[in-house]
Design an enzyme around this catalytic site. Structure first.
Site, short mmCIF file in Angstrom:
data_model
loop_
_atom_site.label_atom_id
_atom_site.label_comp_id
_atom_site.label_asym_id
_atom_site.label_seq_id
_atom_site.Cartn_x
_atom_site.Cartn_y
_atom_site.Cartn_z
N GLU A 92 114.18 58.25 39.74
CA GLU A 92 114.64 59.59 39.38
C GLU A 92 114.58 60.47 40.62
OE1 GLU A 92 112.70 63.20 36.70
OE2 GLU A 92 111.88 61.20 36.57
N ASP A 97 114.51 64.49 41.42
CA ASP A 97 114.50 65.90 41.02
C ASP A 97 115.15 66.66 42.15
OD1 ASP A 97 113.12 65.19 38.71
OD2 ASP A 97 111.18 65.52 39.62
N GLU A 108 113.55 71.53 41.92
CA GLU A 108 112.58 72.12 41.01
C GLU A 108 112.18 73.43 41.66
OE1 GLU A 108 110.08 68.51 39.20
OE2 GLU A 108 109.97 68.65 41.38
#
Length: 118
Positions: free
Chosen positions: A36, A38, A41
């Site tokens: 994954e 991100d 953020e």
């Protein structure tokens, strides 16, 4: 990376073994792990970009310790890096990169445009 057990199908196969439909969320015996990223953020005071890698490419059906289930105390024993390795400018020493004022390179009191390309 996540290795959720609440996927009803994993690579075209039903995840019916020990399926608990009364749980919230429902879950089965197997999990599915995949890397994954991100991409951003953030809030007005902090920002991070965080890759979460896995030892195996693509999506992988997991069971037992390979899933790295937090509730079983196995979070750091699984095939994926659940915490990730983030890039946070402040933590890396750039104290004036991101914040709420014109003193920062990225002034979060103003609109920000973000472009992501793959």
């Amino acid at each position: 990376a996540q290795c959720p057990h609440d996927m009803k199908f994993i690579k075209g196969e039903a995840n019916v073994l020990e399926w608990n439909h009364t749980a919230d969320p429902p879950y089965g015996h197997y999990g599915i792990c995949c890397a994954e990223m991100d991409i951003w953020e953030a809030n007005s005071m902090a920002t991070a970009y965080t890759p979460h890698t896995c030892d195996k490419p693509g999506s992988t059906r997991c069971e037992g310790i390979d899933c790295g289930d937090t509730l079983k105390g196995e979070r750091y024993k699984g095939i994926c890096d659940k915490d990730g390795c983030d890039f946070n400018p402040y933590r890396l020493g750039n104290r004036s990169y991101y914040g709420i004022s014109s003193n920062f390179t990225v002034d979060t009191s103003r609109p920000v445009s973000v472009v992501t390309q793959f």
